[in-house]
Design a protein around this motif. Structure first.
Motif, PDB file in Angstrom:
ATOM      1  N   GLY A  73       0.817  -1.215   0.000  1.00  0.00           N
ATOM      2  CA  GLY A  73       0.000   0.000   0.000  1.00  0.00           C
ATOM      3  C   GLY A  73       0.846   1.259   0.000  1.00  0.00           C
ATOM      4  N   VAL A  74       0.258   2.356  -0.437  1.00  0.00           N
ATOM      5  CA  VAL A  74       0.962   3.637  -0.364  1.00  0.00           C
ATOM      6  C   VAL A  74       0.844   4.156   1.073  1.00  0.00           C
ATOM      7  CG1 VAL A  74       1.024   6.015  -1.152  1.00  0.00           C
ATOM      8  CG2 VAL A  74       0.577   4.172  -2.762  1.00  0.00           C
ATOM      9  N   LEU A  75       1.992   4.257   1.742  1.00  0.00           N
ATOM     10  CA  LEU A  75       1.973   4.614   3.165  1.00  0.00           C
ATOM     11  C   LEU A  75       1.398   6.003   3.402  1.00  0.00           C
ATOM     12  CD1 LEU A  75       5.315   3.265   4.583  1.00  0.00           C
ATOM     13  CD2 LEU A  75       3.022   2.418   4.923  1.00  0.00           C
ATOM     14  N   ALA A  76       1.654   6.896   2.472  1.00  0.00           N
ATOM     15  CA  ALA A  76       1.215   8.276   2.681  1.00  0.00           C
ATOM     16  C   ALA A  76      -0.288   8.344   2.895  1.00  0.00           C
ATOM     17  CB  ALA A  76       1.622   9.122   1.483  1.00  0.00           C
ATOM     18  N   LEU A  77      -1.013   7.424   2.311  1.00  0.00           N
ATOM     19  CA  LEU A  77      -2.469   7.442   2.473  1.00  0.00           C
ATOM     20  C   LEU A  77      -2.873   7.069   3.896  1.00  0.00           C
ATOM     21  CD1 LEU A  77      -3.575   5.817  -0.889  1.00  0.00           C
ATOM     22  CD2 LEU A  77      -3.471   8.223  -0.236  1.00  0.00           C
ATOM     23  N   ARG A  78      -2.089   6.204   4.513  1.00  0.00           N
ATOM     24  CA  ARG A  78      -2.421   5.812   5.885  1.00  0.00           C
ATOM     25  C   ARG A  78      -1.741   6.726   6.892  1.00  0.00           C
ATOM     26  NH1 ARG A  78      -1.943  -0.117   7.362  1.00  0.00           N
ATOM     27  NH2 ARG A  78      -3.381   0.621   8.961  1.00  0.00           N
ATOM     28  N   LEU A  79      -0.672   7.376   6.477  1.00  0.00           N
ATOM     29  CA  LEU A  79       0.071   8.225   7.415  1.00  0.00           C
ATOM     30  C   LEU A  79       0.144   9.670   6.923  1.00  0.00           C
ATOM     31  CD1 LEU A  79       3.109   5.813   7.922  1.00  0.00           C
ATOM     32  CD2 LEU A  79       1.264   6.167   9.536  1.00  0.00           C
ATOM     33  N   PRO A  80      -0.963  10.279   6.581  1.00  0.00           N
ATOM     34  CA  PRO A  80      -0.861  11.655   6.065  1.00  0.00           C
ATOM     35  C   PRO A  80      -0.328  12.619   7.119  1.00  0.00           C
ATOM     36  CG  PRO A  80      -3.154  11.061   6.446  1.00  0.00           C
ATOM     37  CD  PRO A  80      -2.360   9.815   6.658  1.00  0.00           C
ATOM     38  N   GLY A  81      -0.790  12.450   8.359  1.00  0.00           N
ATOM     39  CA  GLY A  81      -0.325  13.344   9.429  1.00  0.00           C
ATOM     40  C   GLY A  81       1.158  13.196   9.660  1.00  0.00           C
ATOM     41  N   VAL A  82       1.592  11.954   9.688  1.00  0.00           N
ATOM     42  CA  VAL A  82       3.015  11.702   9.912  1.00  0.00           C
ATOM     43  C   VAL A  82       3.833  12.308   8.778  1.00  0.00           C
ATOM     44  CG1 VAL A  82       4.756   9.894  10.046  1.00  0.00           C
ATOM     45  CG2 VAL A  82       2.609   9.637  11.272  1.00  0.00           C
ATOM     46  N   LEU A  83       3.345  12.176   7.565  1.00  0.00           N
ATOM     47  CA  LEU A  83       4.072  12.741   6.418  1.00  0.00           C
ATOM     48  C   LEU A  83       4.208  14.255   6.570  1.00  0.00           C
ATOM     49  CD1 LEU A  83       5.403  12.481   3.674  1.00  0.00           C
ATOM     50  CD2 LEU A  83       3.163  12.654   2.621  1.00  0.00           C
ATOM     51  N   LEU A  84       3.100  14.913   6.934  1.00  0.00           N
ATOM     52  CA  LEU A  84       3.165  16.363   7.092  1.00  0.00           C
ATOM     53  C   LEU A  84       4.146  16.749   8.196  1.00  0.00           C
ATOM     54  CD1 LEU A  84      -0.545  17.463   6.664  1.00  0.00           C
ATOM     55  CD2 LEU A  84       1.376  17.885   5.148  1.00  0.00           C
ATOM     56  N   GLY A  85       4.074  16.022   9.305  1.00  0.00           N
ATOM     57  CA  GLY A  85       4.997  16.295  10.412  1.00  0.00           C
ATOM     58  C   GLY A  85       6.435  16.099   9.982  1.00  0.00           C
ATOM     59  N   PHE A  86       6.652  15.058   9.196  1.00  0.00           N
ATOM     60  CA  PHE A  86       8.006  14.778   8.723  1.00  0.00           C
ATOM     61  C   PHE A  86       8.505  15.913   7.826  1.00  0.00           C
ATOM     62  CE2 PHE A  86      11.160  12.645   6.025  1.00  0.00           C
ATOM     63  CZ  PHE A  86      11.964  12.118   7.005  1.00  0.00           C
ATOM     64  N   LEU A  87       7.608  16.421   6.982  1.00  0.00           N
ATOM     65  CA  LEU A  87       8.000  17.543   6.120  1.00  0.00           C
ATOM     66  C   LEU A  87       8.390  18.754   6.970  1.00  0.00           C
ATOM     67  CD1 LEU A  87       5.414  17.351   3.218  1.00  0.00           C
ATOM     68  CD2 LEU A  87       7.831  16.758   3.186  1.00  0.00           C
ATOM     69  N   PHE A  88       7.651  18.956   8.047  1.00  0.00           N
ATOM     70  CA  PHE A  88       7.981  20.043   8.966  1.00  0.00           C
ATOM     71  C   PHE A  88       9.408  19.881   9.483  1.00  0.00           C
ATOM     72  CE2 PHE A  88       7.985  22.302  12.958  1.00  0.00           C
ATOM     73  CZ  PHE A  88       7.201  23.417  12.705  1.00  0.00           C
ATOM     74  N   CYS A  89       9.745  18.629   9.841  1.00  0.00           N
ATOM     75  CA  CYS A  89      11.098  18.370  10.348  1.00  0.00           C
ATOM     76  C   CYS A  89      12.152  18.570   9.277  1.00  0.00           C
ATOM     77  CB  CYS A  89      11.205  16.945  10.853  1.00  0.00           C
ATOM     78  SG  CYS A  89      10.378  16.767  12.371  1.00  0.00           S
ATOM     79  N   LEU A  90      11.759  18.294   8.033  1.00  0.00           N
ATOM     80  CA  LEU A  90      12.733  18.478   6.951  1.00  0.00           C
ATOM     81  C   LEU A  90      13.235  19.917   6.924  1.00  0.00           C
ATOM     82  CD1 LEU A  90      11.689  16.567   3.737  1.00  0.00           C
ATOM     83  CD2 LEU A  90      13.368  16.003   5.454  1.00  0.00           C
ATOM     84  N   LEU A  91      12.331  20.858   7.200  1.00  0.00           N
ATOM     85  CA  LEU A  91      12.738  22.263   7.216  1.00  0.00           C
ATOM     86  C   LEU A  91      13.859  22.483   8.223  1.00  0.00           C
ATOM     87  CD1 LEU A  91       9.314  24.097   7.112  1.00  0.00           C
ATOM     88  CD2 LEU A  91      11.050  24.079   5.350  1.00  0.00           C
ATOM     89  N   ILE A  92      13.725  21.840   9.367  1.00  0.00           N
ATOM     90  CA  ILE A  92      14.758  21.996  10.394  1.00  0.00           C
ATOM     91  C   ILE A  92      16.024  21.271   9.965  1.00  0.00           C
ATOM     92  CG2 ILE A  92      15.302  21.702  12.828  1.00  0.00           C
ATOM     93  CD1 ILE A  92      12.362  21.534  13.404  1.00  0.00           C
ATOM     94  N   LYS A  93      15.841  20.045   9.489  1.00  0.00           N
ATOM     95  CA  LYS A  93      16.996  19.213   9.149  1.00  0.00           C
ATOM     96  C   LYS A  93      17.797  19.789   7.984  1.00  0.00           C
ATOM     97  CE  LYS A  93      18.588  15.820  10.950  1.00  0.00           C
ATOM     98  NZ  LYS A  93      19.730  15.490  11.256  1.00  0.00           N
TER      99      LYS A  93
END
Lengths: 301, 562, 282
Positions: C154-174
């Motif tokens: 399955g495409v994980l992003a569909l089950r983990l949309p919140g996690v994906l968004l949070g991860f993108l937020f962290c990318l800004l820091i990283k």
């Protein structure tokens, strides 16, 4: 392909005066001129920069700052004096607080004219600076590669300032060992070392005219005293110090049958080297609260 | 046994009356009178199947007591001499009492880990409480006596819970053996197990009882190291881990796990806000014990495996840290972390030991991290929501340890080496513990295979372990980190040493700069404490609130079970 | 594919892709500011030049920490692309970052000191979210191994949309991008001189630069993992995330660290944990 031509990083300092050149320098980074298309980055940190861009005339306060920043730029480095004030003091030249142009403090490689200097001229100055960077880089590389071209010869009065600068760089590692910045070798002034020239013979080790090591010696009766054997940290571990000591011994006339030298009690590398050269410890004495002198001697064979 | 117990009780009553602490007397009487009455009534009827219990877990605990306790006693010899002569001449020299209590305490600790008979266990438990009380009050000033009474009060609450648990166990199973309790039907003994966990929680200074451990830091450092980080507080988590199979999957177990988890998160956060080295260590102790309690509360085989490992790693590394801080405190006359700047020059060997200890506390691939990792996995497999405090707790852990480590490394100006002032006993203990810390990390798979896994298999029939591939990777990482000192062979080649950049205002030689109006200032740096965002006291208050709420939940569980 | 082979490919391609991405970053940023910008290969020119420069240090040992930073960063990326345990990747990533921080502390300069402290604050901000991402992927696929997660149908992003968004937020820091470029900032920006990097020069600075290339490739690889079921979407998503970071960088001013910390933790709590709760109980 040249290593430095494509990525000149600049640190920019405004020494004093009207700020006109200062603003023009920053204008180089705007979309109209966009110096970054040449790879220019305004770093704001001497330790990352290649080019030291100075605007304005030098006064009592900014002189020290310029000197400090200049020393903190890693080699190879180029100084660009931007505008009339940086070149000569400009219209402020006769002011009570003005020393003059940037070249009164540090060596300048490129002068950019104008009052204020045009951004085009400044960029042109950077391009010329980049070429000088290449030349300097090649010279250093040649020095590093030409380690076998080392020349050992007596130092002249003109070499003394360079030797003093080398001494301060060199003794920093000693100061670290003893945890004491007040070592006399660190504190010596140009006048003092020039006075030393009357009593001591100086030898220098140089590559392509750049001094990388030095030593001094003096004769008293049948004893030759050898002091302050210094080698630039970059060139350590290549036998230069050992060679300097042997050269010094050789330069003493035949009536000298005994050599004496000394070092601090914690300088293990120095002690080991002297022992390898045949020197033996014969006494130690209290010198500074942090340092004990270890005296070593050797008979001429 | 009964006589000794009564004598001890009377001593505490006398103390309580003399210092006017009615709460202490009350708590003591609450547990002493029913116990005495109950024991007299049953007389010879109180039996356990075997009074002693020796399995791998006891062996491990005994090993920790022996090695860590032994080296601390050695360390204490020199430390206490200096303590009285140089640093606290105002404190009355009662070293004979001090050392006899230290050994007495160690004996009691051995008693705790090897007892199967709950009455014995209870007796030794109270002995450690009493030792702790006297040792905390060693200085005999108002502060230390106050803190000692706080410790006593909180621990007596635990004692009362313990007493209740024994009576309850006997009523439910007719035996007072620890093994009988563990092997009884969980539904039958969940009540006493929860009471025993409560006793463990007080002993391990979990929220809301953490305040006593912080207060206990007034005691001389060997006491903090021995009682309040590596052994006595471990008795609490030991008991909870023993209860793990019973707690597994029950509402009470979740509450216990939550107590541990919230202690971990909040104590870690509170540690960010202080720069007192011993206080940081105390907070971190509370936090790590919380992690172990959490393991016990969850009670799966993976969790227990992780918990036992954590006990070992934490005991060794934390004890090393305490002892180092003790030495530093005597040399610098301060235990402020901010004052430890330049320690790498003034006490190079000691600073390396401190760094080993700190690395052992939180860094991959060292011990504690493996434990934390296993806990995280265990939690996710059971109650993913409890992962929240673990995840949010480990971030501040990283922060406060790292800023300490940074302070150790940072050097602004040359400092003379004063390491030779440290005594031989101290050196021996420190070296031994550093080696043990390093060794437990390196030999971790062996420790796990010989001591931990057999115990967990004995209880659950299977055990947690590190997957083979991950184990190989951890070894590679360990090897890489171990290679780090080798890099110093190339020390100082091809670099130019210059002063730091100070906006061009450097003054000749050294990290000094010229400020406004020509004044020369020395460079000074200090760490963030995040006081505005997470004030230490505020976090702690929240922690006590959360702890009390969870305690109420625990009480509710117990009442429902009645 | 054999993990060792994949590791080898990663070792060769990661610095190339990473450097190229950095070049695209600078070019694109320039275009967003209506400038022409440097050549695409500029990062490589910079690194080559730095390699030829003199190395100035304050404390001699500071460079070794950076060397280990690079080694560990390469190792971490290797773990990821060889298909290892995600949690282990997170720990190795932390360890690598810690070495850089230690180097900066060791340098004992006020700028690098504050830079190091802020780097720690940044780590404190993003670490929970990164762990939550790993946990979320585990809950969605039943394995912590990158291999298994990548092979999930399955495409994980569909089950983990919140996690994906949070991860993108962290990318800004990283990625050290505005609004979170607190510990040190990119290209021409100056924050605390250069913050954590202030006292590193010459080849050491070059090493840090290269380590960041490896790190960026690893992080974008992680974004890919959210869409691993369809590789094309995965690559598009990774590039999209990269573009997003650049656009945000150019559109935002720098925020203070309390804002960053609160923002990152709130994101983790609401998006990350909200998503995980949803995954567990519904």
């Amino acid at each position: 392909m040249p290593a430095f031509a494509k990525s000149p990083w600049v640190i920019h300092y405004d020494a004093s005066s009207c700020n006109g050149c200062d603003i023009e320098t920053l204008a180089c980074l705007t979309p109209l001129y966009d110096a970054e298309r040449l790879g220019v980055v305004n770093t704001g940190n001497p330790k990352h920069a290649d080019i030291f861009l100075v605007t304005g005339a030098v006064n009592a306060q900014s002189g020290d700052v310029i000197r400090n920043i200049y020393h903190q730029l890693p080699e190879p480095k180029v100084v660009v004096a931007v505008g009339a004030c940086a070149a000569s003091g400009g219209i402020f030249r006769e002011c009570y607080n003005i020393h003059g142009g940037v070249d009164t403090v540090v060596p300048v490689d490129v002068y950019v004219g104008g009052c204020a200097a045009r951004p085009e001229a400044i960029i042109d100055g950077i391009v010329r600076a980049v070429q000088i960077l290449e030349v300097k880089h090649k010279a250093t590389q040649a020095a590093a590669r030409g380690i076998d071209k080392l020349v050992y010869e007596p130092a002249l009065a003109g070499d003394i300032p360079e030797i003093l600068a080398l001494q301060k760089v060199t003794y920093r590692s000693e100061a670290e060992i003893y945890g004491d910045d007040s070592l006399p070798a660190m504190q010596q002034t140009l006048a003092e070392i020039e006075a030393d020239l009357a009593q001591w013979t100086f030898l220098k080790a140089s590559i392509n005219g750049k001094i990388v090591g030095s030593i001094r010696g003096r004769i008293e009766g049948a004893t030759g005293y050898i002091r302050r054997c210094i080698v630039h940290p970059y060139f350590r571990g290549r036998g230069i110090a050992r060679r300097l000591i042997t050269e010094m011994e050789r330069s003493f006339p035949p009536q000298v049958v005994r050599f004496e030298t000394l070092t601090g009690h914690k300088s293990r590398r120095n002690l080991a080297m002297c022992e390898k050269l045949g020197y033996r410890v014969f006494k130690t004495e209290e010198y500074l609260p942090t340092v004990q002198w270890v005296h070593l001697q050797k008979e001429r064979k | 046994m009964l006589v000794l117990e009564i004598a001890m009780g009377l001593y505490i009553v006398v103390l309580g009356i003399r210092h006017r602490r009615p709460l202490v007397v009350l708590l003591l009487l609450v547990q002493l009178l029913p116990m005495v009455g109950w024991e007299l009534r049953h007389g010879e009827g109180l039996q356990a199947h075997g009074d002693l219990l020796a399995d791998r877990l006891s062996a491990l605990m005994a090993l920790i007591n022996g090695v860590v306790g032994g080296s601390i006693c050695l360390y204490a010899l020199g430390y206490m001499r200096e303590y009285h002569t140089a640093h606290h001449p105002e404190v009355r020299d009662r070293r004979p009492l001090f050392f006899s209590l230290l050994f007495f305490f160690l004996a009691a600790m051995f008693g705790i880990v090897f007892s199967n008979n709950l009455l014995w266990l209870y007796f030794f438990w109270e002995v450690t409480t009493l030792c702790s009380f006297v040792l905390i009050a060693y200085k005999q000033d108002e502060e230390s006596i106050g803190n000692a009474f706080r410790a006593l009060t909180y621990n007596l609450i635990g004692g009362a819970a313990f007493a209740g648990a024994i009576i309850w166990v006997h009523r439910a199973t007719g035996s007072i053996g620890l093994t009988d309790l563990i092997h009884a039907a969980p539904a039958l003994v969940i009540g006493p197990a929860l009471l025993l966990s409560l006793a463990g929680i007080t002993k391990s200074a979990q929220l809301p009882f953490s305040r006593w451990l912080l207060g206990a830091m007034v005691a001389p450092t060997p006491v903090s190291a021995l009682l309040h980080s590596s052994t006595m507080v471990k008795a609490g988590v030991y008991l909870v881990l023993r209860m793990a199979p019973i707690l597994h999957g029950t509402a009470g177990g979740i509450v216990v796990a939550l107590v541990g988890a919230s202690s971990f998160a909040l104590a870690s956060l509170a540690a960010v806000g202080t720069s007192d080295a011993k206080k940081v260590l105390a907070y971190s102790t509370v936090a790590n014990l919380g992690l172990i309690i959490l393991c016990g509360g969850i009670g799966t085989h993976e969790a227990v495996w992780a918990g036992v490992l954590l006990i070992l790693f934490h005991a060794v590394a934390k004890c090393l840290l305490f002892l180092c801080v003790g030495v530093v405190e005597h040399r610098l006359h301060s235990r402020d972390i901010e004052r430890m700047s330049g320690l790498v020059l003034s006490m190079p060997r000691l600073s390396i030991m401190l760094q080993i200890g700190i690395a052992g506390m939180f860094l991959a691939p060292f011990g504690m991290l493996i434990g934390k990792w296993a806990v995280l996995k265990a939690v996710i497999d059971t109650y993913p929501i409890i992962a929240l405090p673990i995840i949010f707790g480990s971030a501040p852990t990283l922060f406060f340890w790292m800023k300490w480590m940074g302070k150790l490394l940072e050097v602004t100006h040359p400092i003379p080496n004063i390491e030779h002032e440290i005594g031989r006993g101290e050196w021996f203990a420190l070296t031994l513990l550093s080696c043990t810390t390093a060794l437990t990390c390196i030999a971790f798979p062996l420790v796990s295979a010989w001591l931990v896994e057999p115990y967990v298999i004995g209880v659950y029939g299977r055990s947690g372990h590190l997957a083979h591939g991950n184990f190989v990777i951890m070894t590679i990482m360990l090897a890489m980190v171990a290679l780090f000192p080798l890099s110093f062979f190339n020390y100082g080649r091809r670099v130019k040493v210059l002063d730091p950049y100070l906006g061009g205002a450097n003054v000749e030689s050294g990290a000094r700069y010229q400020g406004a109006v020509g004044q020369v200032h020395a460079l000074q740096m200090s760490n963030y404490t995040l006081a505005g965002l997470v004030p230490e006291a505020g976090v702690f208050r929240v922690g006590i609130g959360v702890g009390l709420a969870l305690l109420a939940a625990l009480a509710a569980c117990l009442l429902l079970l009645r | 594919m054999n993990p060792l082979l994949r590791f080898a490919i990663y070792l060769i391609l990661a610095p190339l892709i990473g450097g190229l991405l950095a070049g695209i970053d600078r070019k694109l940023s320039a275009r967003l500011q209506a400038r022409q910008g440097p050549p695409l290969w500029q990062p490589f020119y910079d690194v080559r030049k730095l390699w030829n420069k003199e190395n100035i240090v304050v404390r001699r040992s500071q460079d070794f920490y950076v060397f280990f930073f690079l080694i560990l960063m390469v190792f971490t990326g290797g773990l990821f692309f060889a298909g290892s345990d995600l949690l282990l990747v997170v720990f190795a990533l932390t360890l690598a970052a810690i070495f850089l921080v230690l180097g900066a502390y060791k340098a004992s300069s006020p700028y690098s000191f504050i830079g190091a402290e802020r780097e720690l604050l940044q780590m404190m901000a993003y670490e929970p979210m990164i762990l939550v991402t790993a946990v979320g992927m585990y809950l969605a696929t039943g394995s912590f191994y990158v291999n298994d997660i990548a092979a999930h149908s399955g495409v994980l992003a569909l089950r983990l949309p919140g996690v994906l968004l949070g991860f993108l937020f962290c990318l800004l820091i990283k990625f050290r991008k505005s609004p979170f470029d607190l510990s040190s900032s990119h290209h021409a920006h100056q924050e605390l001189v250069r913050g954590i990097l202030t006292e590193f020069s010459g080849s050491t600075l070059a090493m840090i630069e290269v380590a960041h290339w490896f790190e960026n490739v690893l992080l974008l690889g992680w974004v890919y993992l959210f869409f691993a079921a369809s590789p094309a979407a995965g690559i598009a998503a990774a590039l999209g995330a990269f573009l997003l970071v650049i656009v945000v960088d150019n559109a935002c001013a720098r925020l203070t660290w309390p804002t960053m910390l609160k923002g990152a933790w709130a994101t983790t709590l609401v998006l990350g944990f909200g998503n995980i709760l949803f995954l567990t109980y519904f």
